[in-house]
Write an enzyme that holds these catalytic residues in place. Structure first.
Site, PDB file in Angstrom:
ATOM      1  N   LYS A  54       5.392  36.459 -34.396  1.00 60.70           N
ATOM      2  CA  LYS A  54       4.225  35.867 -33.723  1.00 60.70           C
ATOM      3  C   LYS A  54       4.036  36.542 -32.373  1.00 60.70           C
ATOM      4  CE  LYS A  54       0.828  32.932 -33.968  1.00 60.70           C
ATOM      5  NZ  LYS A  54      -0.152  33.043 -35.042  1.00 60.70           N
ATOM      6  N   ALA A 101      -6.472  34.797 -39.955  1.00 55.69           N
ATOM      7  CA  ALA A 101      -5.065  34.685 -39.582  1.00 55.69           C
ATOM      8  C   ALA A 101      -4.829  33.409 -38.794  1.00 55.69           C
ATOM      9  CB  ALA A 101      -4.645  35.891 -38.748  1.00 55.69           C
ATOM     10  N   SER A 102      -3.581  32.960 -38.804  1.00 50.04           N
ATOM     11  CA  SER A 102      -3.196  31.726 -38.106  1.00 50.04           C
ATOM     12  C   SER A 102      -4.109  30.583 -38.528  1.00 50.04           C
ATOM     13  CB  SER A 102      -3.207  31.945 -36.591  1.00 50.04           C
ATOM     14  OG  SER A 102      -2.145  32.774 -36.201  1.00 50.04           O
ATOM     15  N   GLY A 103      -4.902  30.049 -37.587  1.00 53.67           N
ATOM     16  CA  GLY A 103      -5.790  28.948 -37.931  1.00 53.67           C
ATOM     17  C   GLY A 103      -6.806  29.324 -38.988  1.00 53.67           C
ATOM     18  N   TYR A 160      -4.968  28.976 -42.100  1.00 55.03           N
ATOM     19  CA  TYR A 160      -4.727  27.535 -42.257  1.00 55.03           C
ATOM     20  C   TYR A 160      -5.895  26.910 -43.020  1.00 55.03           C
ATOM     21  CZ  TYR A 160      -2.158  23.357 -40.563  1.00 55.03           C
ATOM     22  OH  TYR A 160      -1.379  22.219 -40.455  1.00 55.03           O
TER      23      TYR A 160
END
Length: 592
Positions: free
Chosen positions: A201, A399-401, A404
């Protein structure tokens, strides 16, 4: 020397890995391709289309033998734009090429290509539509005064590609860069206190580090290798050259435009007016007359229905989600341009309650943002998926959120080079204590509660505060990772191997089970039809539910701020700001 048991175990592991990759490839190939098929209209349909075009509005009238002129440059958004917007829109570029393929008034396309500031997935989508347009038998000519690898990737898909003798071009290879403010903040007396979960990260590194971490270097190197390999493969196929020859050319450091013509990288060296004269000759137009060019923006007003490109009775909802993620709407004076969870959830609930839509496509182009907002949207998407098929179609980055959101869909589609994954979280606060001391600023806090001053900005964490801060961040990461594991039908341990905040390109993500199919919007539509039991040959109507909509006062403010350059500064401040009391599921800004 390895023992026979070690060798056997190694061979078994290799065999298992090959079997897993084989199973994943078979799974990827199970989905319909959504490949464009140009079906030449029959005599009756041609007659009906011509009749409709005779009754078009004055602003939609186009002379027969016209050439669609599309100028590709700067930013390209995945949102459908209004006529007041100057920004290019990917869905409208693609739709224009589809319409032009069937429009009897359009003889071909003249594509002006300059420096583009978008990701590789959008480049891939545009290139695919150029190839689709060529199936109509009409010409598409490219002109590129300024270009690098991205621009050439599009340009080499055209039938012919021209450049002026003074063209700025660079085919020297690709780079990835990451910037670091750790040394700057240290000098001014600001201490970022960052908790990031996942060894890969990297979001937060730019605030805390003075150089790149080995983990971040590993990720960027892998992604750069994938992009470079894809570029070489596509260009070699397009130009009929060996991969070794492409590599040699790049490493040769060519700077003479004549060399590009000599080696077949471009068709010829011509100025714009010379290309225009050539097109006139191609169309049988007198040199004294003007070439009938139709601008991209004007052609965007032409309705598909006028060209007989109507959809069917079955409707599929399209919800586009682009930009950084936040939970609630911004101020009146700064109309939100990112993904606002409360507004997105409203759209999802309306679609869920409606019987009109047979399936839903969620187009995601986001590096992430607020973790709570991401989780709330993920929940609503999963509830929607219980009642009808939901396909996540990922653009430049999910990516990430962004991921999600996608993982709540039944099927995830990405481009080869979509940046995705980054399953990790970041939590941070700033300690301005030393800066305050230097400038003579004093801040007094009266508090009640052991952790009331957890986010105090004039001192570092106490030991117990740091422990709480770390545990709360770790808890959010576990929620993200475990939900990702459940959604992808993986064990938590398996998901942990590919999570840890690591960013993958689409192909690598697919080989690890994070993505179901490789392709663009058309493949997402084909899969949505398949999941909704709609025959692949049957037409559907795509209903855009995310068209940009501003009130008149907001529009005036947007135009004024844009005119004086304030909109760029406001967007940078908004996107770069990290909430002091919110966990971030966000990917680092990476420049390729």
């Amino acid at each position: 020397m390895a023992s026979s048991s070690e060798i056997s175990e190694c061979n078994l592991t290799t065999t298992n890995n090959q079997e897993e990759k084989g199973e994943l490839k078979a799974k990827l190939d199970d989905y319909p391709s959504g490949e464009f098929e140009f079906i030449k209209p029959g005599a009756w349909k041609c007659f009906i289309v011509k009749l409709r075009l005779l009754t078009t509005s004055p602003w939609q009238r186009i002379h027969k033998g016209s050439v669609l002129n599309i100028k590709l440059r700067d930013e390209i958004s995945d949102q459908v734009k209004t006529r007041f917007s100057s920004e290019l829109s990917l869905p409208q570029i693609c739709e224009n090429l589809i319409k032009a393929a069937y429009d009897p008034r359009i003889s071909g396309v003249y594509l002006h290509i300059e420096t583009l500031k978008c990701g590789w997935a959008k480049i891939e989508e545009i290139r695919r539509h150029i190839l689709d347009f060529k199936k109509s038998g009409k010409f598409i000519v490219g002109y590129a005064p300024v270009w690098h690898e991205k621009e050439y990737y599009i340009g080499c898909a055209c039938e012919e590609l021209y450049a002026p003798p003074s063209a700025y071009f660079s085919l020297y290879g690709l780079t990835a860069q990451a910037s670091f403010l750790g040394g700057v903040l240290e000098k001014v007396g600001v201490e970022p206190q960052v908790q990031r979960i996942g060894k890969y990260k990297s979001f937060g590194d730019q605030l805390t580090r003075k150089n790149i971490s080995e983990e971040n270097r590993e990720v960027l190197t892998t992604m750069l290798d994938n992009i470079h390999e894809n570029w070489v493969n596509i260009v070699s196929q397009s130009k009929g050259k060996k991969k070794e020859d492409i590599e040699s050319f790049i490493n040769e450091g060519v700077y003479q435009i004549e060399k590009l013509k000599e080696d077949g990288w471009i068709t010829d060296i011509k100025y714009d007016n010379e290309v225009t004269s050539m097109l006139k000759k191609k169309l049988g137009i007198s040199e004294k007359k003007k070439l009938p060019l139709v601008a991209y923006k004007d052609y965007s007003r032409v309705k598909k229905s006028r060209l007989g490109l109507t959809g069917g009775k079955d409707q599929i909802a399209v919800i586009r989600a682009s930009g950084s993620i936040s939970r609630v709407e911004g101020s009146f004076f700064e109309p939100s341009s990112g993904i606002i969870a409360e507004k997105f959830i409203e759209k999802i609930r309306k679609v869920k309650d409606s019987k009109r839509y047979k399936a839903v496509i969620i187009r995601i182009d986001s590096p992430g943002g607020d973790a709570l907002a991401s989780d709330l949207m993920c929940k609503e998407i999963s509830l929607l998926a219980e009642s009808k098929p939901v396909i996540a179609s990922m653009v430049d980055v999910a990516a990430s959120g962004g991921y999600y959101m996608a993982m709540a869909a039944q099927t995830i589609v990405s481009e080869n080079l979509t940046l995705t994954g980054s399953i990790g979280v970041v939590h941070s606060k700033f300690n301005f204590g030393k800066l305050h001391e230097r400038i003579g600023f004093k801040n007094e806090i009266i508090s009640k509660g052991r952790f009331a001053e957890l986010y105090a900005t004039d001192r570092p964490f106490r030991a117990d505060e740091e422990k709480l801060f770390a545990e709360s961040t770790q808890n959010m990461y576990k929620q993200f990772r475990d939900k990702a594991a459940s959604s992808r039908s993986m064990s938590v341990d398996k998901m942990e191997e590919i999570a840890q905040g690591r960013v993958w390109t689409g192909n690598d993500a697919a080989s690890r089970g994070l993505v179901d199919a490789i392709g663009g919007f058309s493949r997402a539509v084909a899969i949505a039809k398949h999941k909704a039991n709609i025959p692949h040959h049957k037409k559907v109507t795509l209903v855009e539910l995310s068209k940009q909509s501003l009130s008149l006062p907001q529009l005036v403010i947007r135009l004024v701020t844009s005119a004086i350059g304030l909109d760029i500064a406001l967007n940078q401040l908004h996107d770069g700001f990290i909430s002091s009391d919110g966990v971030q599921a966000r990917m680092d800004r990476i420049m390729f």
